[in-house]
Design an enzyme around this catalytic site. Structure first.
Site, PDB file in Angstrom:
ATOM      1  N   ARG A  37     -84.852  28.347 130.560  1.00 22.28           N
ATOM      2  CA  ARG A  37     -86.118  28.177 130.823  1.00 22.28           C
ATOM      3  C   ARG A  37     -86.864  29.173 130.514  1.00 22.28           C
ATOM      4  NH1 ARG A  37     -89.472  24.824 134.453  1.00 22.28           N
ATOM      5  NH2 ARG A  37     -91.049  26.390 135.519  1.00 22.28           N
ATOM      6  N   ILE A  63     -96.284  24.436 132.432  1.00 23.31           N
ATOM      7  CA  ILE A  63     -94.833  24.223 132.181  1.00 23.31           C
ATOM      8  C   ILE A  63     -94.561  23.593 133.681  1.00 23.31           C
ATOM      9  CG2 ILE A  63     -94.170  26.296 132.361  1.00 23.31           C
ATOM     10  CD1 ILE A  63     -91.428  25.618 131.406  1.00 23.31           C
ATOM     11  N   SER A  64     -93.967  22.597 133.910  1.00 26.31           N
ATOM     12  CA  SER A  64     -94.092  21.855 135.343  1.00 26.31           C
ATOM     13  C   SER A  64     -92.998  22.887 136.222  1.00 26.31           C
ATOM     14  CB  SER A  64     -93.530  20.510 135.409  1.00 26.31           C
ATOM     15  OG  SER A  64     -94.576  19.735 134.743  1.00 26.31           O
ATOM     16  N   GLN A  65     -93.225  22.955 137.553  1.00 24.12           N
ATOM     17  CA  GLN A  65     -92.312  23.528 138.558  1.00 24.12           C
ATOM     18  C   GLN A  65     -90.791  23.084 138.252  1.00 24.12           C
ATOM     19  OE1 GLN A  65     -92.801  21.544 142.233  1.00 24.12           O
ATOM     20  NE2 GLN A  65     -91.971  23.263 143.432  1.00 24.12           N
ATOM     21  N   PRO A  66     -89.729  23.927 138.238  1.00 19.37           N
ATOM     22  CA  PRO A  66     -88.515  23.322 137.949  1.00 19.37           C
ATOM     23  C   PRO A  66     -88.051  22.153 138.826  1.00 19.37           C
ATOM     24  CG  PRO A  66     -88.560  25.802 138.230  1.00 19.37           C
ATOM     25  CD  PRO A  66     -89.806  25.238 138.625  1.00 19.37           C
TER      26      PRO A  66
END
Ligand code: SAM
Length: 218
Positions: A37, A63-66
């Site tokens: 990531r 970028i979205s949260q994991p």
């Protein structure tokens, strides 16, 4: 942070943010532990890549949260023979996760700069089965349809009808749907001539701007 540090951070992310919160698909957990990531965020944020939150990637996008990436991927139930459409390429990270699970991924982004950067990162990460398109993905990618799976990583006021039409038989679509600043994850399954919808957890995504999403004036 060096490579060992990133590998360690990724392992901890999977344990404390994903497995501990109920993500259980072994393939999803595996690819979340494998895909780097930190290569998909701006360089000055690489040390924060495994934090439990979204990060800015430029052009006012994130970028979205994991956890959200893992949850949507688990809901999508991707199989190795699937062709997948992602609407909202952003950093390219979600596309890299999907590429590790599917046969082919088409991803579409409305910002040309973001699309180009993502394509470069995806090439660098060795994702040879991803194609990045530029355009309004709210109307899907009709020239490449049908898709076994469609994931929308921006928020829409309703499920875009064109995306439903571009689902293959037995296809599945996951999309955040709701108001501009608060949505629910909606799963649509294309059965025998009918679409079945179910509603999942609450979420907050940047808007899907386009013909079948929000208008820029909303
Ligand atoms: N999936 C991305 C990732 O892994 O980094 C995160 C996506 S970000 C939350 C949402 C993205 O959707 C933004 O990059 C935004 O520009 C894009 N977007 C918004 N409306 C769009 C549209 N109509 N077509 C294609 N992309 C769109």
């Amino acid at each position: 942070m060096n490579e060992t540090g990133y590998t360690d951070a990724r392992r901890k992310m999977v344990e404390s943010q994903l497995r501990a919160r109920g993500i259980h698909d072994p393939d999803v957990l595996r690819v979340m532990e494998e895909v780097p990531r930190h290569l998909f965020v701006p360089q000055d944020l690489a040390n924060q890549a495994y934090d439990d939150r979204p990060l800015d990637i430029g052009a006012g996008q994130t970028i979205s949260q994991p956890y959200m990436v893992a949850l949507m991927t688990e809901l999508l139930a991707v199989e190795p023979h699937h062709r997948v459409l992602e609407v909202g390429t952003g950093s390219g990270y979600q596309a890299a996760i999907l590429a590790a699970l599917a046969r082919e991924v088409i991803t579409i982004e409305r910002y040309e700069d973001l699309a180009q950067e993502a394509a470069q990162r995806l090439r660098g990460a060795g994702c040879g089965n991803v194609r990045v398109l530029v355009g309004d993905g709210s109307a899907g990618a009709p020239d490449h349809a049908p898709f076994d799976r469609i994931i929308v990583t921006a928020a829409s006021p309703s499920v875009p009808p064109s995306l439903k039409e571009q689902l293959a038989a037995e296809g599945r679509l996951v999309c955040p749907v709701g108001a501009r600043h608060a949505q629910k994850l909606i799963v649509v399954d294309r059965g025998d001539g009918v679409f079945e919808e179910s509603e999942g957890v609450g979420c907050v995504f940047v808007p899907l701007l386009g013909k079948e999403g929000w208008s820029e004036d909303d």
